[in-house]
Scaffold this motif. Structure first.
Motif, mmCIF file in Angstrom:
data_model
loop_
_atom_site.group_PDB
_atom_site.id
_atom_site.type_symbol
_atom_site.label_atom_id
_atom_site.label_comp_id
_atom_site.label_asym_id
_atom_site.label_seq_id
_atom_site.Cartn_x
_atom_site.Cartn_y
_atom_site.Cartn_z
ATOM 1 N N LEU A 60 0.418 -0.975 -0.331
ATOM 2 C CA LEU A 60 0.046 0.102 -0.076
ATOM 3 C C LEU A 60 0.418 1.145 0.353
ATOM 4 C CD1 LEU A 60 -2.570 -0.956 2.554
ATOM 5 C CD2 LEU A 60 -3.138 -0.972 -0.347
ATOM 6 N N SER A 61 1.457 1.152 0.831
ATOM 7 C CA SER A 61 2.224 3.030 1.171
ATOM 8 C C SER A 61 2.690 2.775 2.449
ATOM 9 C CB SER A 61 1.418 3.937 1.284
ATOM 10 O OG SER A 61 0.977 4.937 2.386
ATOM 11 N N TRP A 62 4.345 3.595 1.906
ATOM 12 C CA TRP A 62 5.256 3.238 3.855
ATOM 13 C C TRP A 62 4.268 4.424 4.534
ATOM 14 C CZ3 TRP A 62 9.432 1.824 5.724
ATOM 15 C CH2 TRP A 62 10.352 0.737 4.761
ATOM 16 N N SER A 63 3.815 5.003 4.313
ATOM 17 C CA SER A 63 3.411 6.629 5.461
ATOM 18 C C SER A 63 2.275 5.883 5.649
ATOM 19 C CB SER A 63 2.821 7.954 4.033
ATOM 20 O OG SER A 63 2.347 7.333 3.060
ATOM 21 N N LEU A 64 1.564 4.957 5.345
ATOM 22 C CA LEU A 64 -0.126 4.784 5.316
ATOM 23 C C LEU A 64 0.710 3.386 7.368
ATOM 24 C CD1 LEU A 64 -2.421 4.508 6.113
ATOM 25 C CD2 LEU A 64 -2.735 2.135 4.316
ATOM 26 N N GLY A 65 2.063 2.341 6.305
ATOM 27 C CA GLY A 65 2.706 1.734 7.626
ATOM 28 C C GLY A 65 3.143 2.345 8.578
ATOM 29 N N PHE A 66 3.340 3.454 8.594
ATOM 30 C CA PHE A 66 4.079 4.315 9.411
ATOM 31 C C PHE A 66 3.046 5.450 10.205
ATOM 32 C CE2 PHE A 66 8.120 3.483 7.576
ATOM 33 C CZ PHE A 66 8.552 3.267 9.024
ATOM 34 N N GLY A 67 1.610 5.165 9.881
ATOM 35 C CA GLY A 67 0.710 6.088 10.202
ATOM 36 C C GLY A 67 0.290 5.426 11.421
ATOM 37 N N ILE A 68 -0.281 4.124 10.740
ATOM 38 C CA ILE A 68 -0.943 3.170 11.657
ATOM 39 C C ILE A 68 -0.603 3.370 12.858
ATOM 40 C CG2 ILE A 68 -2.114 0.464 11.648
ATOM 41 C CD1 ILE A 68 -3.249 1.457 8.496
ATOM 42 N N PRO A 69 0.714 2.392 13.325
ATOM 43 C CA PRO A 69 1.121 2.685 14.483
ATOM 44 C C PRO A 69 1.302 3.797 14.896
ATOM 45 C CG PRO A 69 2.993 1.643 12.634
ATOM 46 C CD PRO A 69 1.824 1.993 11.918
ATOM 47 N N SER A 70 0.969 4.864 15.017
ATOM 48 C CA SER A 70 1.472 5.962 14.649
ATOM 49 C C SER A 70 0.110 6.624 15.780
ATOM 50 C CB SER A 70 1.708 7.406 14.239
ATOM 51 O OG SER A 70 3.248 7.680 14.054
ATOM 52 N N VAL A 71 -0.970 6.320 14.875
ATOM 53 C CA VAL A 71 -2.590 6.613 15.840
ATOM 54 C C VAL A 71 -2.601 5.516 16.670
ATOM 55 C CG1 VAL A 71 -5.095 5.870 14.844
ATOM 56 C CG2 VAL A 71 -3.397 7.280 13.584
ATOM 57 N N PHE A 72 -2.126 4.121 16.793
ATOM 58 C CA PHE A 72 -2.104 3.354 17.823
ATOM 59 C C PHE A 72 -1.267 3.509 19.113
ATOM 60 C CE2 PHE A 72 -3.766 0.335 15.178
ATOM 61 C CZ PHE A 72 -5.115 -0.518 15.834
ATOM 62 N N MET A 73 -0.174 4.276 18.788
ATOM 63 C CA MET A 73 0.370 5.109 19.989
ATOM 64 C C MET A 73 -0.189 6.051 20.595
ATOM 65 S SD MET A 73 4.397 4.688 19.260
ATOM 66 C CE MET A 73 4.761 5.331 17.568
ATOM 67 N N LEU A 74 -1.025 6.755 19.748
ATOM 68 C CA LEU A 74 -1.772 8.165 21.084
ATOM 69 C C LEU A 74 -2.971 7.659 20.946
ATOM 70 C CD1 LEU A 74 -1.495 10.705 17.874
ATOM 71 C CD2 LEU A 74 -0.328 10.838 19.938
ATOM 72 N N LEU A 75 -3.636 6.702 20.151
ATOM 73 C CA LEU A 75 -5.099 5.494 21.217
ATOM 74 C C LEU A 75 -4.186 5.390 22.607
ATOM 75 C CD1 LEU A 75 -8.125 5.224 21.181
ATOM 76 C CD2 LEU A 75 -7.255 3.138 20.358
ATOM 77 N N ALA A 76 -3.068 4.842 22.462
ATOM 78 C CA ALA A 76 -2.557 4.050 24.150
ATOM 79 C C ALA A 76 -2.306 5.144 24.434
ATOM 80 C CB ALA A 76 -1.193 2.920 23.469
ATOM 81 N N LEU A 77 -1.199 6.541 24.699
ATOM 82 C CA LEU A 77 -1.525 7.350 25.700
ATOM 83 C C LEU A 77 -2.509 8.267 26.138
ATOM 84 C CD1 LEU A 77 0.864 9.227 26.610
ATOM 85 C CD2 LEU A 77 -0.114 10.367 24.468
ATOM 86 N N PHE A 78 -3.495 8.188 24.798
ATOM 87 C CA PHE A 78 -4.940 8.745 25.803
ATOM 88 C C PHE A 78 -5.563 7.924 26.481
ATOM 89 C CE2 PHE A 78 -9.435 8.881 24.619
ATOM 90 C CZ PHE A 78 -9.847 10.110 25.367
ATOM 91 N N LEU A 79 -6.103 6.248 26.201
ATOM 92 C CA LEU A 79 -5.960 5.556 27.555
ATOM 93 C C LEU A 79 -5.823 5.278 28.233
ATOM 94 C CD1 LEU A 79 -6.804 2.486 25.213
ATOM 95 C CD2 LEU A 79 -8.857 4.094 25.989
ATOM 96 N N PHE A 80 -4.229 5.519 28.389
ATOM 97 C CA PHE A 80 -3.433 5.446 29.744
ATOM 98 C C PHE A 80 -3.921 6.937 30.633
ATOM 99 C CE2 PHE A 80 0.436 7.233 31.472
ATOM 100 C CZ PHE A 80 0.794 6.075 32.988
ATOM 101 N N LEU A 81 -3.637 8.140 29.672
ATOM 102 C CA LEU A 81 -4.055 8.724 30.783
ATOM 103 C C LEU A 81 -5.709 9.284 31.044
ATOM 104 C CD1 LEU A 81 -2.074 11.889 28.767
ATOM 105 C CD2 LEU A 81 -1.517 10.697 31.072
ATOM 106 N N LEU A 82 -6.516 8.631 30.423
ATOM 107 C CA LEU A 82 -7.919 8.568 30.780
ATOM 108 C C LEU A 82 -7.859 7.393 32.063
ATOM 109 C CD1 LEU A 82 -10.422 9.221 29.470
ATOM 110 C CD2 LEU A 82 -10.669 6.988 28.588
ATOM 111 N N GLY A 83 -6.957 6.597 32.801
ATOM 112 C CA GLY A 83 -7.475 5.568 33.640
ATOM 113 C C GLY A 83 -6.448 6.425 34.918
ATOM 114 N N THR A 84 -6.015 7.913 34.908
ATOM 115 C CA THR A 84 -4.565 8.127 35.779
ATOM 116 C C THR A 84 -5.368 8.298 37.525
ATOM 117 O OG1 THR A 84 -3.671 9.772 34.028
ATOM 118 C CG2 THR A 84 -3.250 10.399 36.172
#
Length: 188
Positions: A83-107
């Motif tokens: 597909l594309s390199w940018s999508l291959g790097f973008g998807i993990p970035s979105v998941f890392m931001l989601l994980a950070l959001f969930l971590f901060l949500l449970g603080t």
């Protein structure tokens, strides 16, 4: 296969590339050990049920880590190749931001351990030794002995003797601790 319009990276791109790799290494080095300890701190060691839950936590943590790495490798290689390199790097970035959001949500629900048994922060102790050694660098060696402690000369490490100047205001144990940390720094 080399593309005809490819060009060598300039100096700024090389510097940015290596700085990015070092930042990833530092981030992973800080994240990997801390997530295990932080998770283990959420369980009470004196409670039998929590002790069993802690064991289960580590099992699920390792299982989840291994499965996610395997899945990511398979899926990301397909996405990046087909597909594309940018999508291959973008998807993990979105998941890392989601994980950070969930971590901060449970603080608000996390347990925080503040008991240190009267000990100072290790970074504060070590930096205190360095600052005291810097402040006392002009003092003659006769002032180094701390009257509150006695230490045989063979017990003190011979490396980094400049830190011994901190003995006026620091304990020998703190000085040796700072020397041990300094020995971990790679010299090249």
């Amino acid at each position: 296969m080399t593309s005809s319009n490819s060009k060598d990276p300039n100096q700024l791109q090389v510097i940015l590339f290596f700085c990015s790799l070092y930042l990833i290494a530092i981030g992973q080095g800080g994240y990997k050990p801390c997530i295990k300890v932080f998770g283990a701190d959420q369980f009470d060691g004196n409670d039998i049920k929590d002790a069993k839950d802690k064991s289960s936590y580590f099992n699920w943590l390792m299982f989840g880590s291994c499965v996610s790495i395997l899945t990511f490798r398979l899926v990301s290689s397909y996405i990046q190749e087909d597909l594309s390199w940018s999508l291959g790097f973008g998807i993990p970035s979105v998941f890392m931001l989601l994980a950070l959001f969930l971590f901060l949500l449970g603080t608000k629900t996390y347990r925080f351990s503040t008991a240190r048994e009267g000990k100072k922060n290790p970074f504060a102790r070590i930096s205190h030794v360095f600052m005291a050694a810097l402040k006392n660098r002009t003092q003659p060696d006769s002032y180094i002995a701390n009257p509150n402690e006695t230490l045989l000369t063979h017990q003190s490490s011979k490396q980094f003797r400049f830190l011994n100047k901190a003995a006026i205001s620091c304990s020998f144990a703190e000085i040796e601790e700072a020397k041990a940390v300094l020995k971990l720094v790679p010299c090249g």
